[in-house]
Design an enzyme around this catalytic site. Structure first.
Site, PDB file in Angstrom:
ATOM      1  N   HIS A   1       0.862  -1.198   0.000  1.00  0.00           N
ATOM      2  CA  HIS A   1       0.000   0.000   0.000  1.00  0.00           C
ATOM      3  C   HIS A   1       0.889   1.236   0.000  1.00  0.00           C
ATOM      4  O   HIS A   1       1.955   1.246   0.611  1.00  0.00           O
ATOM      5  CB  HIS A   1      -0.900   0.009   1.251  1.00  0.00           C
ATOM      6  CG  HIS A   1      -2.088   0.893   1.131  1.00  0.00           C
ATOM      7  ND1 HIS A   1      -2.029   2.239   1.357  1.00  0.00           N
ATOM      8  CD2 HIS A   1      -3.365   0.636   0.762  1.00  0.00           C
ATOM      9  CE1 HIS A   1      -3.213   2.761   1.172  1.00  0.00           C
ATOM     10  NE2 HIS A   1      -4.049   1.825   0.790  1.00  0.00           N
TER      11      HIS A   1
ATOM     12  N   ASP B   1      -7.895  -5.443   0.000  1.00  0.00           N
ATOM     13  CA  ASP B   1      -8.329  -6.309  -1.112  1.00  0.00           C
ATOM     14  C   ASP B   1      -7.916  -7.761  -0.954  1.00  0.00           C
ATOM     15  O   ASP B   1      -8.318  -8.603  -1.764  1.00  0.00           O
ATOM     16  CB  ASP B   1      -7.746  -5.767  -2.428  1.00  0.00           C
ATOM     17  CG  ASP B   1      -8.318  -4.397  -2.755  1.00  0.00           C
ATOM     18  OD1 ASP B   1      -7.536  -3.464  -2.976  1.00  0.00           O
ATOM     19  OD2 ASP B   1      -9.555  -4.267  -2.732  1.00  0.00           O
TER      20      ASP B   1
HETATM   21  C1  SDX Z   1      -6.221   0.042  -2.865  1.00  0.00           C
HETATM   22  O1  SDX Z   1      -4.508   4.528  -1.947  1.00  0.00           O
HETATM   23  C2  SDX Z   1      -5.446   3.911  -1.336  1.00  0.00           C
HETATM   24  O2  SDX Z   1      -5.852   4.316  -0.278  1.00  0.00           O
HETATM   25  C3  SDX Z   1      -6.000   2.739  -2.111  1.00  0.00           C
HETATM   26  C4  SDX Z   1      -6.999   1.878  -1.350  1.00  0.00           C
HETATM   27  C5  SDX Z   1      -8.298   2.618  -1.079  1.00  0.00           C
HETATM   28  O3  SDX Z   1      -9.024   2.219  -0.154  1.00  0.00           O
HETATM   29  O4  SDX Z   1      -8.636   3.550  -1.888  1.00  0.00           O
HETATM   30  O5  SDX Z   1      -6.454   1.444  -0.124  1.00  0.00           O
HETATM   31  C6  SDX Z   1      -7.390   0.661  -2.178  1.00  0.00           C
HETATM   32  O6  SDX Z   1      -5.973   0.379  -3.986  1.00  0.00           O
HETATM   33  C7  SDX Z   1      -5.362  -0.929  -2.125  1.00  0.00           C
HETATM   34  C8  SDX Z   1      -4.118  -1.415  -2.963  1.00  0.00           C
HETATM   35  C9  SDX Z   1      -4.596  -2.498  -3.911  1.00  0.00           C
HETATM   36  N1  SDX Z   1      -3.551  -2.865  -4.870  1.00  0.00           N
HETATM   37  C10 SDX Z   1      -2.894  -4.030  -4.793  1.00  0.00           C
HETATM   38  O7  SDX Z   1      -3.068  -4.849  -3.903  1.00  0.00           O
HETATM   39  C11 SDX Z   1      -1.958  -4.291  -5.969  1.00  0.00           C
HETATM   40  C12 SDX Z   1      -0.615  -4.822  -5.450  1.00  0.00           C
HETATM   41  N2  SDX Z   1       0.058  -3.769  -4.713  1.00  0.00           N
HETATM   42  C13 SDX Z   1       0.903  -2.894  -5.432  1.00  0.00           C
HETATM   43  O8  SDX Z   1       0.916  -2.821  -6.781  1.00  0.00           O
HETATM   44  C14 SDX Z   1       1.444  -1.710  -4.642  1.00  0.00           C
HETATM   45  O9  SDX Z   1       1.734  -2.161  -3.373  1.00  0.00           O
HETATM   46  C15 SDX Z   1       0.579  -0.480  -4.583  1.00  0.00           C
HETATM   47  C16 SDX Z   1       0.155  -0.025  -5.937  1.00  0.00           C
HETATM   48  C17 SDX Z   1      -0.639  -0.753  -3.766  1.00  0.00           C
HETATM   49  C18 SDX Z   1       1.369   0.631  -3.898  1.00  0.00           C
HETATM   50  O10 SDX Z   1       2.446   0.887  -4.728  1.00  0.00           O
HETATM   51  P1  SDX Z   1       3.476   2.084  -4.405  1.00  0.00           P
HETATM   52  O11 SDX Z   1       3.169   2.734  -3.113  1.00  0.00           O
HETATM   53  O12 SDX Z   1       3.579   2.953  -5.608  1.00  0.00           O
HETATM   54  O13 SDX Z   1       4.813   1.317  -4.162  1.00  0.00           O
HETATM   55  P2  SDX Z   1       5.759   0.758  -5.291  1.00  0.00           P
HETATM   56  O14 SDX Z   1       4.955   0.216  -6.425  1.00  0.00           O
HETATM   57  O15 SDX Z   1       6.770   1.805  -5.601  1.00  0.00           O
HETATM   58  O16 SDX Z   1       6.425  -0.469  -4.522  1.00  0.00           O
HETATM   59  C19 SDX Z   1       7.483  -0.229  -3.601  1.00  0.00           C
HETATM   60  C20 SDX Z   1       8.333  -1.495  -3.694  1.00  0.00           C
HETATM   61  C21 SDX Z   1       8.694  -1.867  -5.146  1.00  0.00           C
HETATM   62  O17 SDX Z   1       9.927  -2.544  -5.114  1.00  0.00           O
HETATM   63  P3  SDX Z   1      11.289  -1.706  -5.525  1.00  0.00           P
HETATM   64  O18 SDX Z   1      11.045  -1.118  -6.919  1.00  0.00           O
HETATM   65  O19 SDX Z   1      11.427  -0.642  -4.462  1.00  0.00           O
HETATM   66  O20 SDX Z   1      12.383  -2.749  -5.499  1.00  0.00           O
HETATM   67  O21 SDX Z   1       7.570  -2.616  -3.192  1.00  0.00           O
HETATM   68  C22 SDX Z   1       7.369  -3.562  -4.241  1.00  0.00           C
HETATM   69  C23 SDX Z   1       7.609  -2.847  -5.545  1.00  0.00           C
HETATM   70  O22 SDX Z   1       8.077  -3.766  -6.542  1.00  0.00           O
HETATM   71  N3  SDX Z   1       5.977  -3.997  -4.127  1.00  0.00           N
HETATM   72  C24 SDX Z   1       5.572  -5.251  -4.258  1.00  0.00           C
HETATM   73  C25 SDX Z   1       4.189  -5.212  -4.052  1.00  0.00           C
HETATM   74  N4  SDX Z   1       3.797  -3.960  -3.815  1.00  0.00           N
HETATM   75  C26 SDX Z   1       4.923  -3.213  -3.871  1.00  0.00           C
HETATM   76  N5  SDX Z   1       6.235  -6.405  -4.537  1.00  0.00           N
HETATM   77  C27 SDX Z   1       5.488  -7.524  -4.609  1.00  0.00           C
HETATM   78  N6  SDX Z   1       4.138  -7.570  -4.411  1.00  0.00           N
HETATM   79  C28 SDX Z   1       3.467  -6.438  -4.131  1.00  0.00           C
HETATM   80  N7  SDX Z   1       2.137  -6.483  -3.939  1.00  0.00           N
END
Ligand code: SDX
Length: 427
Positions: free
Chosen positions: A305, A362
């Site tokens: 998140h 989720d």
């Molecule tokens: C919702 O914003 C809100 O409030 C949203 C929400 C709401 O109620 O409105 O809470 C609802 O959207 C919840 C999130 C649902 N999405 C997912 O579950 C999809 C999987 N999660 C991700 O794609 C990710 O965690 C996000 C999109 C939720 C957040 O991404 P960020 O904050 O932009 O972080 P990032 O993508 O830059 O990740 C940081 C690091 C990365 O690694 P590095 O590049 O630093 O090496 O963490 C890794 C990412 O690769 N990472 C994950 C991961 N999520 C982040 N690695 C593996 N699995 C994951 N799920």
């Protein structure tokens, strides 16, 4: 806490006021930054940017805290109802008994949609994704409800807000019915908001539909958990669309479109599909390895998140609700055990610990929704149904905020500098 932030650009110092809220990080007011320095700030994804002031929802991502108008999500999920939380978000205080009854009566009187709206569904293929239908039909509402599109009239804003909250369950249920080729059911206002939705979705004209109280309570709680969440992507989309003066129905359609993405509201559908692909706990290490592999675009859906660097408090309630629904429906889904084991292994893995990746709202919701009988394609529709309350509350707050003007970000331009046109026969 300082009262000014000092920035030095090209050897010249500039002071910017620091503003404090009631709780949470201060903000540096940089509204004059470009006019004074000639530079823009750069923050793709808005990781360090506050877009507005708001009194609706507070999140402490490090502590895993979520408050709606000051009330913790766990207490609201345990003691309140979705209609009461809707009233709270819209009006700022919990309603007294009479106020809640009046609000529920008002909402119930807006649950029907214009009869001609049903024809919009017939234009879609039966296998159209319900979110595609929702985008189209909600946007079309502005073609039917002209008398509540003047955003500067507080009475029309209130009617449009009530219409959106009331009609979303009807439209969501219609999208489901259309996808399974069953007739639409009209609302039954003798039922609760959530009971009415369950009947319109799972009832059939041929026989009476008995709302299961345990399912109704679980569904209502799921709606509470999804009601609002600060300035997330879809809420920011609604606010940006609203900042141009677009009508509220168009703004909500924009929010629905944004929520559909698998990185956002589409994650609940993607998370259950992922659990189904994993199947048994034996295959979990393979998927955790893929999630950690930089060359593999796969991510654990329902994990991580932007704000929560601790356990999403909504996921805690959601996990507890799984067991309640399983008990009420006397079902069991081995995917829940897979989800629990996946969480256990991920949370003990250095990669997830170091990147502070925890289950979010989720991760478990799909297991519950599937047990209740929803197809995965309806999961994000249910998220949109509940989040309409937050979008509407945030939209109203934005419209009445004297600080707000049309949102118009700038950019760091990296394209070609000016050059002259070359006719095609000289290229
Ligand atoms: C919702 O914003 C809100 O409030 C949203 C929400 C709401 O109620 O409105 O809470 C609802 O959207 C919840 C999130 C649902 N999405 C997912 O579950 C999809 C999987 N999660 C991700 O794609 C990710 O965690 C996000 C999109 C939720 C957040 O991404 P960020 O904050 O932009 O972080 P990032 O993508 O830059 O990740 C940081 C690091 C990365 O690694 P590095 O590049 O630093 O090496 O963490 C890794 C990412 O690769 N990472 C994950 C991961 N999520 C982040 N690695 C593996 N699995 C994951 N799920």
């Amino acid at each position: 806490m300082t009262d000014a932030a000092k920035v030095s650009v090209d050897g010249k110092d500039f002071d910017y006021p620091v503003m404090s809220g009631t709780v949470g990080p201060d903000v540096v007011d940089i509204r004059k930054f470009y006019a004074q320095t000639g530079d823009f700030t750069y923050d793709p994804g808005f990781t360090s940017t506050a877009s507005c002031q708001s009194k609706l929802t507070y999140i402490d991502g490090d502590e895993g805290v979520l408050l709606h108008r000051g009330y913790p999500i766990g207490e609201l999920a345990e003691n309140s109802s979705f209609m009461e939380v809707a009233y709270l978000l819209l009006n700022g205080e919990l309603p007294e008994k009479g106020e809640l009854a009046q609000f529920e009566h008002t909402i119930s009187r807006h649950t029907m949609v214009h009869e001609q709206l049903a024809t919009f569904f017939r234009g879609f293929r039966r296998d159209a994704h319900p979110m595609a239908i929702l985008c189209g039909v909600v946007g079309a509402l502005s073609a039917f409800y002209h008398d509540s599109t003047d955003i500067h009239d507080p009475v029309q804003r209130t009617i449009a807000s009530h219409r959106l909250i009331a009609k979303m369950p009807t439209i969501a249920a219609m999208a489901y019915k259309y996808s399974v080729g069953q007739p639409f059911l009209y609302p039954d206002n003798s039922l609760s908001y959530t009971g009415n939705f369950l009947r319109m979705t799972f009832g059939v004209p041929a026989e009476p539909y008995e709302v299961n109280p345990a399912v109704e309570k679980a569904m209502d709680r799921i709606f509470i958990l999804h009601a609002d969440h600060e300035q997330n992507a879809s809420t920011s989309t609604v606010r940006l669309a609203g900042s141009s003066g677009a009508n509220p129905f168009a703004c909500m359609a924009a929010g629905i479109a944004c929520l559909w993405g698998p990185a956002h509201g589409g994650a609940n559908e993607a998370a259950l599909n992922m659990l189904r692909e994993i199947g048994t706990p034996e295959r979990i290490p393979e998927f955790i390895a893929r999630a950690k592999d930089k060359n593999d675009p796969f991510r654990l859906m329902g994990f991580g998140h932007r704000v929560y660097k601790n356990y999403d408090p909504r996921a805690t309630v959601m996990q507890k609700t799984v067991r309640e629904v399983f008990d009420a429906l006397k079902v069991n889904d081995p995917l829940f055990d897979t989800a629990l084991r996946l969480e256990e292994l991920a949370l003990s893995d250095e990669y997830f610990i170091e990147k502070k990746l925890f289950p979010n709202v989720d991760f478990y919701s799909g297991v519950i929704l599937s047990a209740i009988g929803f197809p995965t394609s309806m999961f994000t529709v249910l998220f949109a149904l509940a989040r309409t309350v937050g979008w509407v509350a945030q939209w109203n707050e934005m419209i009445t905020d004297p600080d707000q003007k049309i949102g118009r970000p700038r950019q760091l331009y990296t394209g070609p500098t000016q050059r002259s046109y070359v006719p095609v026969d000289q290229r």
